[in-house]
Motif scaffolding. Structure first.
Motif, PDB file in Angstrom:
ATOM      1  N   GLY A 162       1.069  -0.961   0.087  1.00  0.00           N
ATOM      2  CA  GLY A 162       0.200  -0.098   0.186  1.00  0.00           C
ATOM      3  C   GLY A 162       0.273   1.069  -0.133  1.00  0.00           C
ATOM      4  O   GLY A 162       1.691   1.424   0.379  1.00  0.00           O
ATOM      5  N   GLY A 163      -0.287   2.613  -0.521  1.00  0.00           N
ATOM      6  CA  GLY A 163       1.608   3.315  -0.251  1.00  0.00           C
ATOM      7  C   GLY A 163       1.897   3.269  -1.670  1.00  0.00           C
ATOM      8  O   GLY A 163       2.148   3.236  -2.626  1.00  0.00           O
ATOM      9  N   PHE A 165      -0.627   5.989   3.618  1.00  0.00           N
ATOM     10  CA  PHE A 165      -0.837   7.141   3.616  1.00  0.00           C
ATOM     11  C   PHE A 165       1.286   8.049   4.129  1.00  0.00           C
ATOM     12  O   PHE A 165       1.584   8.723   3.801  1.00  0.00           O
ATOM     13  N   SER A 166       1.825   7.032   5.037  1.00  0.00           N
ATOM     14  CA  SER A 166       2.988   6.721   4.936  1.00  0.00           C
ATOM     15  C   SER A 166       4.062   6.015   4.526  1.00  0.00           C
ATOM     16  O   SER A 166       3.467   5.087   5.085  1.00  0.00           O
ATOM     17  N   PRO A 167       4.668   5.792   4.374  1.00  0.00           N
ATOM     18  CA  PRO A 167       5.907   4.651   4.232  1.00  0.00           C
ATOM     19  C   PRO A 167       6.451   3.924   5.284  1.00  0.00           C
ATOM     20  O   PRO A 167       8.073   3.452   5.925  1.00  0.00           O
ATOM     21  N   SER A 181      -3.605   5.503  11.950  1.00  0.00           N
ATOM     22  CA  SER A 181      -2.994   5.140  10.789  1.00  0.00           C
ATOM     23  C   SER A 181      -3.850   3.810  10.531  1.00  0.00           C
ATOM     24  O   SER A 181      -4.354   3.685   9.528  1.00  0.00           O
ATOM     25  N   PHE A 182      -4.119   2.591  11.276  1.00  0.00           N
ATOM     26  CA  PHE A 182      -4.592   1.899  10.499  1.00  0.00           C
ATOM     27  C   PHE A 182      -6.077   2.204  10.607  1.00  0.00           C
ATOM     28  O   PHE A 182      -6.606   1.818   9.132  1.00  0.00           O
ATOM     29  N   ASP A 183      -6.907   2.521  11.046  1.00  0.00           N
ATOM     30  CA  ASP A 183      -7.847   2.538  10.494  1.00  0.00           C
ATOM     31  C   ASP A 183      -8.094   4.294   8.890  1.00  0.00           C
ATOM     32  O   ASP A 183      -9.348   3.275   8.518  1.00  0.00           O
ATOM     33  N   ALA A 224      -2.273  -1.725  -6.713  1.00  0.00           N
ATOM     34  CA  ALA A 224      -2.624  -0.544  -5.947  1.00  0.00           C
ATOM     35  C   ALA A 224      -1.218  -0.193  -4.756  1.00  0.00           C
ATOM     36  O   ALA A 224      -1.569   0.410  -3.687  1.00  0.00           O
ATOM     37  N   CYS A 225      -0.436  -0.879  -4.781  1.00  0.00           N
ATOM     38  CA  CYS A 225       0.651  -1.522  -3.241  1.00  0.00           C
ATOM     39  C   CYS A 225       1.736   0.000  -4.166  1.00  0.00           C
ATOM     40  O   CYS A 225       2.223   0.124  -3.367  1.00  0.00           O
ATOM     41  N   ASN A 226       1.418   0.636  -5.243  1.00  0.00           N
ATOM     42  CA  ASN A 226       2.283   2.019  -5.758  1.00  0.00           C
ATOM     43  C   ASN A 226       1.688   2.727  -6.144  1.00  0.00           C
ATOM     44  O   ASN A 226       1.888   3.688  -6.691  1.00  0.00           O
TER      45      ASN A 226
END
Length: 782
Positions: free
Chosen positions: A43-44, A124-126, A296-298, A339-341
């Motif tokens: 994700g992200g 939303f964050s790496p 973050s998880f939500d 969507a992983c990227n």
């Protein structure tokens, strides 16, 4: 079919998203033998390969944009997680990709312990997470493993993963990463030198005179991160060999037994002269993230929910496990892989994305490091890349497309400088294979070039004169405006520069051959050219003409629709309108200089010809069908369909080259031509289960595993079977077999979504938003 009849036939209702009802989760009840049996997670801009082997959880972690000095796309590293006592020594085991939620879990029961490990990436964050929960207190050992713990003289073949390919310096060395404990965390990073392959490429290609003006994304690039957990301490190092590669591991252990343990991997990429600047930014990322980590998880879960609500395709929902059902499931799985990227700065690479593993499992002769992939890391082959990104249009994934479009915008200046330095004219010269800094690949540029050979050309039988693929990305930019209403005024200069290159360059070449810049009809002479990589030294390549005509006309439409909007505006804005007026005049004139498409008779049947003439056939593509896709000049419900159908049926090269493998586009053309049986056969072959444990890890085809242009072309074909558009026209089920049940939601121009369900040969649901667009829907069933 009229709007009134459609209102009588279809009930407009709000349906529960079937993508959420349909269980497309991938579940394994046995451990894996090696990383080729891994499961994707991400994700992200983080991609992970997850697998359980001999009771140990292993994870390859990758992040977009991690390019070394040689422009290879490097893995972050490998994680190894062990639990004590181990719940994975027993007979109860389950690994599951929770598709709708975007994470992977691994469950086990043994030695009196039941445990679940959840692996997920923050959108939303790496930051990647490993969350461990057990019914009893356990201890955890978590290691970061790297094969880049020392300088490595790489094997010659490994250079095909970077931008040297076969032209690498002898005994090329991958410099080691810096890896060590920092208090109770593992810190790891690579910091590129001042000099990289960029410098060698610039000198090789005669661009030193403008070197200071060139965009260079790999100089001083630092990439890496840290791994830590609240209950963990540094517990020493170890060494070993995994698959074919030696490595060193840095071990963290839990300070005390606990039922819940969590580890985070924080990643950071930045171009910095001083590595301490990068370290401070990484520390800041970690501090800020921990301060706000509760939500973050939500937030990530909300993103995945919105992602799956955007669009979906579900086939034969009630027949889970059959071949037709697998096609729909694998479509959804591959969209997840893309969507992983979703938020990466750099595009998803066609040759594996962020999900490659040890190369020996793709090619047994390649006993190389896990950083290897064929066809390069920072090197982009654009005929392949387009197939990764075109399906995002109808799936509505415009946020995911920005990395590919921005890729071109960043290197525009470099492409324009190529034209200026080599030929002293305007326009952006983009090559087919090019680096992330916009220059041709060092090896592909040609190592045995004649002294008098044009420095602007690649001395390469495959790539020479292939400059038109950029126009397909211009189409994506124009489609974003048409589909979403986004203001693309800042991208019009880019598009104009691409058109101007063909206009000025081919007049420049004509003047070098003779007095006249145009032919006797006042048209450009597009020679030498290329029909993809196949029809070489082409005169007036049809794929190039179709591209130039389409982009020029679409650009002109945009200019006309956006002219005169600032009648009472400021002097500066009126000046811009005057500039746009001159641009409009230029595009009109350019359009008038374009030659017509080419046609040829096969057994008395009129067909589209690849070019007016060509000197050799070099590959196995069919660019004579590019006027069908991507350019949409011919197709269902359009004039000239019979000529395009004749090309499909009678052109001997088209017939000979037809296949479903890899980047082949025959399934897409069949759908656009309304050939239902052929479209379903080829698309279902593309999207059937792969030969690997994870169903959507196709390939290698012509490239690598997982083959992203294989999956992308499969997605496009399926979409085109269900829904085609022609400006405001919406063609529903233009090439869909009536005997196959399907429920889908896809996007159409003008902020439109179409959701429809076919059941038992009848359309039982059609929901068009906004509802006013329903009048533009044409049901194509006979």
């Amino acid at each position: 079919m009229s709007y009134q009849v459609l209102l009588l036939m279809f009930c407009f209702i709000t349906a529960v998203t079937k993508a959420q009802q349909s269980n497309y989760n991938v579940v394994w009840n046995s451990q894996s033998k090696n990383p080729s049996e891994s499961m994707p997670c991400g994700g992200g801009d983080i991609g992970m390969n997850v697998w359980m082997e001999n009771g140990e959880l292993l994870i390859y972690v990758a992040r977009s944009g991690s390019f070394n000095e040689d422009n290879a796309l490097m893995k972050v590293g490998r994680l190894r997680i062990k639990l004590f006592p181990s719940p994975f020594d027993g007979k109860v085991f389950k690994q599951e990709l929770h598709l709708q939620e975007g994470f992977v879990t691994v469950e086990g029961e043994g030695n009196g312990v039941k445990a679940t490990i959840k692996i997920w990436a923050d959108v939303f964050s790496p930051v990647a997470h490993i969350d461990i929960n057990a019914n009893k207190k356990i201890t955890v050992e978590a290691s970061y493993e790297s094969w880049r713990y020392q300088d490595r003289i790489i094997k010659a073949r490994e250079n095909f993963a970077n931008s040297w390919k076969w032209a690498a310096p002898k005994n090329n060395v991958y410099r080691k990463d810096i890896i060590d404990f920092k208090e109770n965390k593992v810190l790891f990073y690579h910091h590129n030198d001042d000099e990289t392959i960029f410098d060698a490429t610039v000198t090789q290609q005669g661009m030193d005179v403008v070197k200071g003006q060139l965009y260079n994304p790999i100089k001083h690039l630092a990439f890496g991160g840290s791994m830590s957990g609240q209950n963990f301490y540094a517990a020493g190092t170890y060494q070993g060999v995994y698959v074919d590669t030696d490595f060193k591991g840095w071990r963290l252990k839990s300070k005390k037994a606990a039922k819940a343990n969590s580890l985070n991997v924080y990643l950071h990429n930045a171009q910095v002269e001083n590595i301490n600047t990068w370290k401070r930014s990484l520390d800041s990322l970690e501090w800020n993230y921990l301060a706000n980590s509760k939500s973050s998880f939500d937030r990530t879960q909300q993103w995945w929910q919105q992602f799956w609500e955007r669009s979906f395709v579900i086939i034969e929902e009630t027949k889970a496990g059959n071949k037709d059902w697998e096609v729909g499931r694998n479509y959804q799985l591959f969209r997840y892989m893309l969507a992983c990227n979703a938020h990466g700065i750099w595009p998803t690479k066609f040759n594996g994305g962020l999900l490659t593993v040890d190369p020996v499992f793709t090619d047994t002769s390649n006993k190389l490091t896990p950083d290897y992939r064929n066809w390069g890391g920072g090197l982009h082959t654009m005929q392949n890349q387009r197939l990764v990104y075109f399906p995002m249009i109808k799936s509505g994934d415009w946020d995911m497309m920005q990395s590919q479009l921005d890729f071109y915008l960043r290197i525009l200046r470099n492409a324009e400088l190529r034209s200026k330095v080599y030929w002293n004219h305007a326009g952006a010269c983009f090559t087919e294979q090019m680096e992330n800094y916009g220059l041709p690949n060092y090896a592909e540029y040609g190592q045995k070039r004649p002294d008098d050979f044009d420095k602007g050309l690649e001395f390469n039988a495959w790539l020479e004169y292939e400059w038109d693929t950029v126009l397909e990305f211009c189409l994506m930019m124009l489609e974003e405006e048409r589909y979403t209403g986004k203001d693309i005024g800042n991208r019009i200069p880019f598009i104009e520069s691409c058109l101007r290159f063909f206009d000025e360059h081919y007049q420049y070449l004509a003047r070098k051959r003779g007095v006249k810049a145009l032919d006797g009809e006042g048209k450009l002479i597009l020679y030498p050219g290329s029909g993809a990589e196949t029809f070489k030294m082409a005169y007036n390549s049809t794929s190039t003409i179709a591209a130039l005509q389409s982009i020029a006309m679409r650009t002109l439409e945009w200019m006309n629709e956006n002219s005169g909007k600032h009648f009472h505006a400021s002097v500066e804005v009126r000046r811009l309108d005057s500039l746009n007026s001159r641009r409009t005049h230029y595009v009109l004139e350019f359009l008038s200089r374009l030659p017509p498409l080419n046609f040829h008779l096969y057994n008395g049947y009129a067909t589209i010809s690849p070019a007016k003439s060509w000197e050799r056939v070099n590959n196995t593509e069919s660019p004579q069908l590019y006027p069908v896709f991507p350019w949409g000049i011919y197709g269902v419900g359009k004039p000239g369909l019979d000529t395009a159908l004749n090309t499909w049926k009678y052109d001997t090269n088209v017939i000979k080259f037809r296949s479903h493998v890899g980047w082949k586009q025959d399934n897409i053309w069949a759908a656009r031509l309304g050939l239902t049986d052929e479209a379903w056969k080829l698309t279902s072959l593309k999207l059937k289960n792969s030969e690997r444990r994870f169903p959507a890890f196709w390939g290698p085809g012509f490239d690598w595993v997982p083959d992203h242009n294989w999956g992308g072309s499969g997605m496009i074909g399926l979409q085109e079977m269900l829904l085609q558009v022609d400006d405001k026209r919406i063609l529903l089920f233009p090439a869909w077999p009536k005997n196959i049940d399907v429920h889908f939601k896809l996007h159409a121009p003008y902020n439109t979504t179409v959701e429809a369900e076919l059941k038992g040969g009848k359309v039982v649901l059609m929901k068009v938003l906004p509802e006013t667009r329903a009048r533009d829907v044409e049901l194509m069933f006979k």
